[in-house]
Design an enzyme around this catalytic site. Structure first.
Site, PDB file in Angstrom:
ATOM      1  N   HIS A 102      -3.627   9.809   0.754  1.00 25.25           N
ATOM      2  CA  HIS A 102      -2.750  10.813   1.345  1.00 25.25           C
ATOM      3  C   HIS A 102      -1.921  11.561   0.297  1.00 25.25           C
ATOM      4  O   HIS A 102      -0.964  12.224   0.652  1.00 25.25           O
ATOM      5  CB  HIS A 102      -1.785  10.165   2.345  1.00 25.25           C
ATOM      6  CG  HIS A 102      -2.386   9.885   3.685  1.00 25.25           C
ATOM      7  ND1 HIS A 102      -3.361   8.961   3.879  1.00 25.25           N
ATOM      8  CD2 HIS A 102      -2.127  10.409   4.913  1.00 25.25           C
ATOM      9  CE1 HIS A 102      -3.687   8.917   5.153  1.00 25.25           C
ATOM     10  NE2 HIS A 102      -2.964   9.783   5.813  1.00 25.25           N
ATOM     11  N   GLU A 112     -12.050  17.057  12.092  1.00 24.42           N
ATOM     12  CA  GLU A 112     -11.797  18.125  11.098  1.00 24.42           C
ATOM     13  C   GLU A 112     -13.007  19.037  10.901  1.00 24.42           C
ATOM     14  O   GLU A 112     -12.873  20.251  10.895  1.00 24.42           O
ATOM     15  CB  GLU A 112     -11.366  17.523   9.759  1.00 24.42           C
ATOM     16  CG  GLU A 112      -9.857  17.326   9.618  1.00 24.42           C
ATOM     17  CD  GLU A 112      -9.359  16.111  10.363  1.00 24.42           C
ATOM     18  OE1 GLU A 112     -10.201  15.292  10.776  1.00 24.42           O
ATOM     19  OE2 GLU A 112      -8.137  15.974  10.538  1.00 24.42           O
TER      20      GLU A 112
END
Lengths: 361, 427
Positions: free
Chosen positions: A153, A84
């Site tokens: 999440h 990322e």
């Protein structure tokens, strides 16, 4: 690290009558709306490209980029390694030097690994360079709680990114929003954080011919009044707009006319629309899935108290996610995010039609 | 001279440069192939401390192939080139000395990281670039910007926080940008600039291959230090740059110290150049105190990137003559080590080379020194006399398109309005 979530279609609201769209409208899923917006903008401008994990050969972890690899090739639909920080920074650097990247996060939770580039490299450069280096980039992906995926999440980042100067932060609800706002985001010369919701991807909404036109675009910074009303204003964004509309239906049966504002844009925030509505209804309920402290609702409340204090007939009501990391167990998870009945109850409290708060706890 | 880059095989991926050129320097150069034969006192590699001796003793010889540089002429540079390099290095050195002076006089503030001692790297690499090529720097960025052509007066004025600075006083010491000169920023976090540089290189390739701009053969240089080479973004970008064959050169300014953390205490294998071959790109170690050596390596790496043959990793072993920043008491570095490197001053070395090879006279260099002094006097004077940014500037440039962010009906920011709370700061 990640399980790709099948869309569970938890929501099937049936309030299309409230949408201000032509009656002969076609149905379109949010997924198709996002896909068509990407497709059209890539087709219109060769500087636009998509990068991220699994966007190419896998067709997107949530299939948002389906068919784009085949159409535009691997140079413009770029499968990245799982890095990322690396690929987000590469996207930002590409935007510095004349391209218009769309960076997909498999979920916005993973943007935490890249937040340095979103905030420090993208949001601040136009200012630090005194306008020499602008950063036309879109960071997009599903944000907030899905279902059963636990704390790491299931985090809404609207207020995080919404607090940072230099970013524009959008949160679409319907297919119309998804298409119009994503196209606006890609065309915008500044960095845009585009917060989608995984649970909405499979949901269908009616779309007018105007929305389907390739020139369709929504203004950044404008909220939409999804449903007009006169007794109480309910603000919401993303999935919570659906809940607010459901709550409004229930409230209507009880004689309360709720006005539902779909914020669409977290930053800039459409303070004018919110305040105009509150000046009409004299009551405010804010709804969001994120944490309560320093949240989007807190900012809206502050704005209304600053600008429309004299118009309020009741204390403002803030509905937010519980102030805990998201639990896994289904019953606890349901308790941790706002539900339709929470909105109904708060609206009734605001309208002085229910028992005091302590009794409902 | 040959880099064998166009046809390097796996056995040649690791490319320590060995030089047959007679050196004017006081010591023979120690590139990695002969590194292990020298003890610390005769080697420039990785400092001169006792720790190093222990470390070297443990090492086994590296599996590398030496590539000989073949000189077509005895001289590495022409007279003109020599004078350009000298001027740029003196500019960098004198500019930073002037910064220290101005900092202590309270003219600039915050963190100021000076480049003294490392000039051979900036000059050796950047003076070989074209204007269209990009550089991405760190918080130690003044001299990179100067080498790339940003005028001294604009950099100085930026440091003074004045409206005439290269970023109108909005960037500061650690954030030099110049669109005109393709300086894509100084980045204040370790490793942060590397992906941005890789992204600029990605754009160059994209422009050539997708937008069919055949003339897009520009190159990006990413500058960073030894401390950064332990950061994940370094590895992430080496991987992607090699994977996608991007036109970039990763330039490590290994000054042996990350603030107070010795490189040898921080890194499992201190030979950073070896990480290039690990990712499938050439890794080169070069004496970063010798501008001519740096320039030779820079030429190979930049030309290779420009030809579309992909990235390179160049480790320039150098040394900073001052502390990490002007706020650093610099107590951890051994005085003997500092003295050792002071004796290898890159400007003195270049001067010696120019004299010995009759490329310049004392007078010519003195004239350059004088010219730089004048340039810097003028820069300070300019910065001093320039206005501070206007109050209205506070809220400008947050967005390229600021619609919806507190813009009044006349199109201007409403910073004078006391009720202004629309998404930006209260003034």
């Amino acid at each position: 690290m990640l399980g790709v979530i099948r869309n569970k279609n938890l929501l099937r609201p049936s309030f299309s009558a409230f949408r201000h769209l032509s009656s002969s409208a076609k149905q379109m899923t949010v997924r198709d709306a996002l896909n068509s917006a990407l497709d059209e903008e890539m087709s219109a401008d060769p500087k636009v490209f998509l990068m991220g994990e699994e966007v190419g050969e896998y067709q997107g972890a949530y299939k948002i980029s389906k068919g784009l690899l085949e159409k535009y090739g691997p140079e413009r639909v770029l499968d990245t390694p799982i890095t990322e920080a690396g690929f987000t920074g590469i996207g930002v650097g590409a935007a510095y030097y004349g391209l218009k990247p769309v960076v997909e996060f498999m979920t916005f939770n993973f943007s935490m690994q890249a937040i340095d580039h979103i905030i420090n490299s993208a949001a601040k450069s136009n200012y630090m360079s005194a306008g020499q280096i602008n950063v036309p980039i879109v960071f997009r992906g599903p944000n907030g709680a899905a279902a059963g995926v636990g704390a790491q999440h299931s985090h809404c980042y609207a207020s995080w990114y919404g607090s940072c100067p230099g970013l524009k932060v959008l949160a679409p609800y319907s297919s119309e929003d998804a298409r119009g706002l994503l196209k606006a985001a890609i065309r915008d010369p500044d960095p845009v954080v585009f917060l989608e919701n995984e649970l909405l991807y499979g949901e269908s909404f009616p779309v007018s011919a105007e929305v389907l036109d390739s020139s369709f675009c929504l203004p950044i910074g404008k909220a939409k009044i999804e449903r007009e009303g006169k007794d109480v204003t309910i603000t919401a964004f993303s999935k919570m707009v659906g809940f607010a509309l459901k709550a409004a239906e229930t409230l209507e049966k009880e004689g309360i006319s709720a006005e539902v504002i779909n914020l669409r844009s977290i930053r800039p925030l459409d303070r004018a629309t919110i305040n105009a509505s509150v000046r009409k209804t004299n009551r405010l309920v804010t709804v969001e899935e994120g944490f309560p402290q320093h949240g989007v609702g807190a900012e809206i409340c502050a704005s209304v108290i600053e600008e429309s204090f004299g118009y309020l007939d009741a204390p403002v009501e803030r509905i937010a996610g519980a102030d805990v990391p998201m639990p896994y167990a289904a019953n606890l998870e349901r308790l941790a995010v706002p539900q339709i009945e929470d909105i109904v109850r708060a609206a009734k409290r605001a309208c002085h039609r229910s028992v005091p708060m302590a009794a409902t706890a | 001279m040959s880099f064998t880059a166009t046809k390097f095989s796996h056995s040649l991926l690791a490319v320590p440069i060995n030089s047959s050129t007679p050196r004017s320097n006081d010591k023979p150069l120690s590139f990695s192939s002969d590194l292990f034969k020298h003890n610390a006192s005769s080697s420039s590699f990785l400092g001169s401390t006792q720790k190093l001796l222990r470390l070297n003793a443990r090492r086994s010889p590296p599996p590398v192939a030496a590539v000989l540089l073949q000189q077509t002429s005895n001289l590495l540079i022409t007279k003109e080139e020599g004078l350009v390099l000298y001027e740029d290095m003196v500019l960098g050195r004198s500019f930073e000395d002037k910064c220290a002076e101005m900092y202590y006089r309270g003219k600039m503030f915050g963190f100021v990281h000076l480049y003294n001692g490392q000039e051979a790297v900036s000059t050796g690499f950047i003076k070989y670039l074209r204007k269209e090529d990009c550089i991405v720097s760190t918080y130690r960025d003044h001299v990179h910007a100067l080498s790339k052509g940003v005028p001294s007066r604009e950099v100085m004025s930026e440091l003074f926080g004045k409206a005439t600075g290269c970023c109108r006083g909005q960037g500061g010491s650690m954030h030099m940008f110049s669109k005109e000169h393709n300086v894509l920023g100084g980045f204040a976090f370790i490793g942060e600039g590397i992906p941005v540089a890789t992204g600029a290189a990605f754009s160059m390739k994209y422009k050539r291959e997708v937008l069919n701009q055949a003339d897009s053969d520009n190159v990006t240089l990413a500058f960073f230090g030894d401390g950064t080479c332990n950061n994940g973004q370094f590895f992430e970008c080496l991987n992607m740059a090699a994977l996608w064959k991007l036109p970039i050169v990763f330039v490590v300014e290994n000054n042996l110290w990350a603030i107070g953390m010795s490189h040898l205490r921080a890194t499992s294998d201190p030979e950073i150049w070896k990480k290039g071959p690990a990712f499938g790109m050439p890794g080169v170690h070069v004496d970063g105190m010798d501008v001519l050596k740096v320039r030779e390596v820079a030429k190979e790496a930049i030309d290779r990137a420009r030809r579309g043959e992909g990235p390179s990793l160049v480790e320039c072993e150098t040394y900073r003559f001052r502390g990490h920043s002007l706020a650093d008491p610099d107590e951890l570095r051994n005085p003997a080590e500092k003295q050792h490197y002071a004796g290898r001053d890159p400007i003195t070395a270049l001067k010696k080379y120019l004299f010995e090879n009759k490329l310049a006279t004392e007078q010519e260099l003195k004239a350059i020194d004088k010219k730089i002094d004048e340039v810097l006097e003028e820069a300070v004077d300019f910065a001093e006399k320039s206005p501070a940014p206007a109050r209205s500037q506070l809220l400008e440039n947050v967005f390229a398109d600021p619609k919806g962010f507190g813009i009044g009906p006349d199109g201007r920011y409403r910073c004078e309005d006391p009720k202004f709370t629309e998404g930006t700061a209260h003034v």
